[in-house]
Scaffold this motif. Structure first.
Motif, PDB file in Angstrom:
ATOM      1  N   MET A 177       0.522  -1.459  -0.347  1.00  0.00           N
ATOM      2  CA  MET A 177       0.243  -0.097  -0.026  1.00  0.00           C
ATOM      3  C   MET A 177       0.905   0.984  -0.285  1.00  0.00           C
ATOM      4  N   ASP A 178       1.913   1.080   0.264  1.00  0.00           N
ATOM      5  CA  ASP A 178       2.759   2.089   0.577  1.00  0.00           C
ATOM      6  C   ASP A 178       3.973   2.229  -0.043  1.00  0.00           C
ATOM      7  N   ASP A 179       4.229   3.537  -0.812  1.00  0.00           N
ATOM      8  CA  ASP A 179       5.452   2.979  -1.972  1.00  0.00           C
ATOM      9  C   ASP A 179       6.641   3.105  -1.185  1.00  0.00           C
ATOM     10  N   GLY A 180       6.655   3.620  -0.299  1.00  0.00           N
ATOM     11  CA  GLY A 180       8.540   3.836   0.313  1.00  0.00           C
ATOM     12  C   GLY A 180       8.294   2.405   1.199  1.00  0.00           C
ATOM     13  N   ILE A 181       7.288   2.014   1.801  1.00  0.00           N
ATOM     14  CA  ILE A 181       7.180   0.215   2.683  1.00  0.00           C
ATOM     15  C   ILE A 181       7.639  -0.194   1.093  1.00  0.00           C
ATOM     16  N   ALA A 182       6.660  -0.433   0.163  1.00  0.00           N
ATOM     17  CA  ALA A 182       6.627  -1.563  -1.514  1.00  0.00           C
ATOM     18  C   ALA A 182       8.249  -1.299  -1.353  1.00  0.00           C
ATOM     19  N   GLU A 183       8.966  -0.465  -2.031  1.00  0.00           N
ATOM     20  CA  GLU A 183       9.802   0.340  -2.915  1.00  0.00           C
ATOM     21  C   GLU A 183      11.667  -1.125  -1.912  1.00  0.00           C
ATOM     22  N   TYR A 184      11.125  -0.500  -0.544  1.00  0.00           N
ATOM     23  CA  TYR A 184      12.110  -1.655   0.093  1.00  0.00           C
ATOM     24  C   TYR A 184      12.201  -2.691   1.025  1.00  0.00           C
ATOM     25  N   TYR A 185      11.324  -3.046   1.604  1.00  0.00           N
ATOM     26  CA  TYR A 185      10.752  -4.620   1.794  1.00  0.00           C
ATOM     27  C   TYR A 185      10.279  -5.010   0.850  1.00  0.00           C
ATOM     28  N   ARG A 186      10.863  -6.133   1.025  1.00  0.00           N
ATOM     29  CA  ARG A 186      10.292  -7.569   0.373  1.00  0.00           C
ATOM     30  C   ARG A 186       9.380  -8.670   0.968  1.00  0.00           C
ATOM     31  N   LEU A 187       7.765  -9.016   1.249  1.00  0.00           N
ATOM     32  CA  LEU A 187       7.388  -9.134   2.122  1.00  0.00           C
ATOM     33  C   LEU A 187       7.651 -11.386   1.715  1.00  0.00           C
ATOM     34  N   ASP A 188       8.605 -11.535   2.475  1.00  0.00           N
ATOM     35  CA  ASP A 188       8.809 -13.069   2.394  1.00  0.00           C
ATOM     36  C   ASP A 188       8.384 -14.105   2.255  1.00  0.00           C
ATOM     37  N   ALA A 189       7.587 -14.021   3.585  1.00  0.00           N
ATOM     38  CA  ALA A 189       6.450 -15.462   3.763  1.00  0.00           C
ATOM     39  C   ALA A 189       5.591 -15.075   4.972  1.00  0.00           C
ATOM     40  N   VAL A 190       4.742 -15.346   5.207  1.00  0.00           N
ATOM     41  CA  VAL A 190       3.906 -15.621   6.603  1.00  0.00           C
ATOM     42  C   VAL A 190       4.285 -16.860   7.301  1.00  0.00           C
ATOM     43  N   ILE A 191       4.766 -17.409   8.421  1.00  0.00           N
ATOM     44  CA  ILE A 191       4.913 -18.776   8.746  1.00  0.00           C
ATOM     45  C   ILE A 191       4.329 -18.394  10.372  1.00  0.00           C
ATOM     46  N   THR A 192       2.961 -19.784  10.297  1.00  0.00           N
ATOM     47  CA  THR A 192       2.227 -19.446  11.333  1.00  0.00           C
ATOM     48  C   THR A 192       2.501 -21.039  11.948  1.00  0.00           C
ATOM     49  N   VAL A 193       2.208 -20.969  13.023  1.00  0.00           N
ATOM     50  CA  VAL A 193       2.237 -21.955  14.180  1.00  0.00           C
ATOM     51  C   VAL A 193       1.143 -21.781  14.569  1.00  0.00           C
ATOM     52  N   VAL A 194       1.018 -23.591  14.840  1.00  0.00           N
ATOM     53  CA  VAL A 194      -0.285 -24.248  15.560  1.00  0.00           C
ATOM     54  C   VAL A 194      -0.258 -25.303  16.120  1.00  0.00           C
ATOM     55  N   ASP A 195      -1.042 -25.426  17.938  1.00  0.00           N
ATOM     56  CA  ASP A 195      -0.940 -25.864  19.150  1.00  0.00           C
ATOM     57  C   ASP A 195      -1.331 -27.119  18.323  1.00  0.00           C
ATOM     58  N   ALA A 196      -0.591 -28.636  18.424  1.00  0.00           N
ATOM     59  CA  ALA A 196      -1.762 -29.521  18.215  1.00  0.00           C
ATOM     60  C   ALA A 196      -2.249 -30.211  18.775  1.00  0.00           C
ATOM     61  N   LYS A 197      -2.188 -29.604  20.831  1.00  0.00           N
ATOM     62  CA  LYS A 197      -3.430 -30.035  20.833  1.00  0.00           C
ATOM     63  C   LYS A 197      -4.409 -29.083  21.484  1.00  0.00           C
ATOM     64  N   HIS A 198      -4.663 -27.688  21.339  1.00  0.00           N
ATOM     65  CA  HIS A 198      -5.780 -26.709  20.779  1.00  0.00           C
ATOM     66  C   HIS A 198      -6.267 -26.813  19.329  1.00  0.00           C
ATOM     67  N   GLY A 199      -5.454 -26.843  18.517  1.00  0.00           N
ATOM     68  CA  GLY A 199      -5.930 -26.333  17.451  1.00  0.00           C
ATOM     69  C   GLY A 199      -7.142 -26.635  16.590  1.00  0.00           C
ATOM     70  N   MET A 200      -7.220 -28.044  17.317  1.00  0.00           N
ATOM     71  CA  MET A 200      -8.965 -27.822  16.819  1.00  0.00           C
ATOM     72  C   MET A 200      -9.901 -26.983  17.749  1.00  0.00           C
ATOM     73  N   GLU A 201      -9.838 -26.846  18.764  1.00  0.00           N
ATOM     74  CA  GLU A 201     -10.698 -26.163  20.040  1.00  0.00           C
ATOM     75  C   GLU A 201     -10.329 -24.897  18.986  1.00  0.00           C
ATOM     76  N   THR A 202     -10.038 -24.455  18.727  1.00  0.00           N
ATOM     77  CA  THR A 202      -9.685 -22.776  18.550  1.00  0.00           C
ATOM     78  C   THR A 202      -9.994 -22.528  16.986  1.00  0.00           C
ATOM     79  N   LEU A 203      -9.638 -23.771  16.428  1.00  0.00           N
ATOM     80  CA  LEU A 203      -9.923 -23.542  14.864  1.00  0.00           C
ATOM     81  C   LEU A 203     -11.852 -23.436  14.786  1.00  0.00           C
ATOM     82  N   ASP A 204     -12.026 -24.133  15.280  1.00  0.00           N
ATOM     83  CA  ASP A 204     -14.044 -23.871  16.189  1.00  0.00           C
ATOM     84  C   ASP A 204     -13.731 -22.303  15.886  1.00  0.00           C
TER      85      ASP A 204
END
Length: 376
Positions: free
Chosen positions: A121-148
């Motif tokens: 959205m911002d030229d000053g950011i878009a020209e300087y930074y490269r969004l590489d990835a979104v890393i998501t951590v999911v808790d195996a024990k509570h993940g189902m309930e959280t997603l629900d």
């Protein structure tokens, strides 16, 4: 569609997300203490007390930016992300601080969408930074309930380029596989890796290029696997663009996806997933027929205008009529980019593969619209 900017010398940015208690901070500590030889600026946007343990920090001043014991930089921001990124840029350009990349840890309740959009959205950011990835951590024990219970958790999974499952040792194999199946159905393009107390392969989390158009579009074969043979042929629309599954140059062998009908990679819900009515989901469009470029661009532009707020991530390798190379496209919400990819090789059969991840997307409207964009 706008072409992606050149990435030379841009500062790569990783967004680290996951629901409360999933293990983001444990992973972040590991990234910051790993001997990877890189200086990392961390922007924390977490509710509550300081997340990074104080013994890891060496306070240098009264400012929000502190230096870690291994030379990384930590910048704790509770204000505007755009302002924080521009402030880091200015300090780096002035020589006041030095860093090679940025990691943003979001609040556990956050939808990563607005964070991702900041980089377009911002030229000053878009020209300087490269969004590489979104890393998501999911808790195996509570993940189902959280997603629900939390749609934001589904969005975190939907936006992910990599999904890390923590606390797998606290659940049995059947429960883990049920969670994994659900994650695949929400987001079939993000590899899923169990991690133990943050012991992830750091090299697999940095330089992912998840937002780089010119990367392989991988779709988990579990998403395309057929569990209900009787359902496989109930939706033959007669359009004739049947799958050719010889896609050896593009990642997984899709195995059983011949059963899936003519265009679809839609998830036939398996027994692990049937009782979960997730509002975030995905579907895949595939075709061996070429698109008419003008019709496709008009349709995608219209779809983005109407459904943009509900589209989390979408990405595709396109076969366009009259063009002897693949076209690559992807988007976040209403921002879409495209660029030419590699030429089709003589031993390749050109084909289209597109994945759409979003909130209650009308798959049939997308599918029929895309079918109407195919050249005669």
């Amino acid at each position: 569609m706008q072409a992606a900017p050149a990435i030379d010398k841009m500062v790569p940015v990783t967004i680290l997300t996951g629901f409360l208690g999933a293990g983001k901070t444990t992973l972040l500590k590991r990234i910051l203490t790993e001997k990877h030889g890189q200086r990392i600026a961390v922007i924390e946007n977490e509710f509550g007390p300081e997340n990074i343990d104080h013994e890891l920090l060496v306070q240098e001043s009264e400012e929000q930016i502190v230096e870690l014991s291994n030379g990384c930089v930590c910048c704790t921001i509770r204000g505007d992300l755009m302002r924080a990124l521009l402030d880091l840029r200015d300090k780096r350009e002035a020589g006041a601080i030095s860093f090679d990349r940025v990691v943003i840890e979001t609040t556990g309740m956050a939808n990563p969408g607005p964070v991702c959009q900041t980089f377009f959205m911002d030229d000053g950011i878009a020209e300087y930074y490269r969004l590489d990835a979104v890393i998501t951590v999911v808790d195996a024990k509570h993940g189902m309930e959280t997603l629900d219970r939390q749609e934001e958790a589904q969005k975190q999974v939907g936006f992910a380029d990599r999904i890390l499952v923590s606390k797998k040792d606290l659940v049995n194999e059947a429960d883990y596989q049920a969670l994994r199946s659900r994650l695949v159905h929400i987001n079939p393009r993000a590899p899923i890796t169990p991690v133990h107390f943050g012991e992830a392969e750091i090299k697999n989390l940095l330089d992912v290029s998840g937002f780089n158009l010119n990367t392989i579009l991988d779709i988990d074969p579990e998403f395309l696997a057929e569990e209900h043979p009787d359902a496989a042929h109930d939706h033959d629309h007669g359009h004739g663009h049947h799958h050719d599954h010889d896609h050896g140059h593009e990642g997984h062998d899709h195995g059983d996806d011949e059963e899936c009908g003519d265009h679809c990679g839609h998830a036939h819900h398996d027994h692990h997933h049937a009782h979960h009515d997730d509002s975030i989901g995905a579907f895949v469009f595939r075709s061996n027929k070429a698109f008419d470029p003008e019709r496709l661009e008009e349709f995608l532009s219209g779809i983005v205008q109407v459904y943009g707020p509900d589209l989390l991530r979408y990405k595709g390798v396109l076969y366009l009529k009259g063009i002897n190379r693949r076209m690559l496209f992807q988007g976040v919400h209403m921002m879409m980019g495209a660029e030419p990819g590699k030429p089709w090789l003589s031993n390749e059969k050109p084909n289209t593969k597109m994945v759409f991840i979003g909130h209650k997307l009308p798959e049939e409207i997308f599918t029929r619209g895309l079918e109407q964009c195919l050249a005669a």
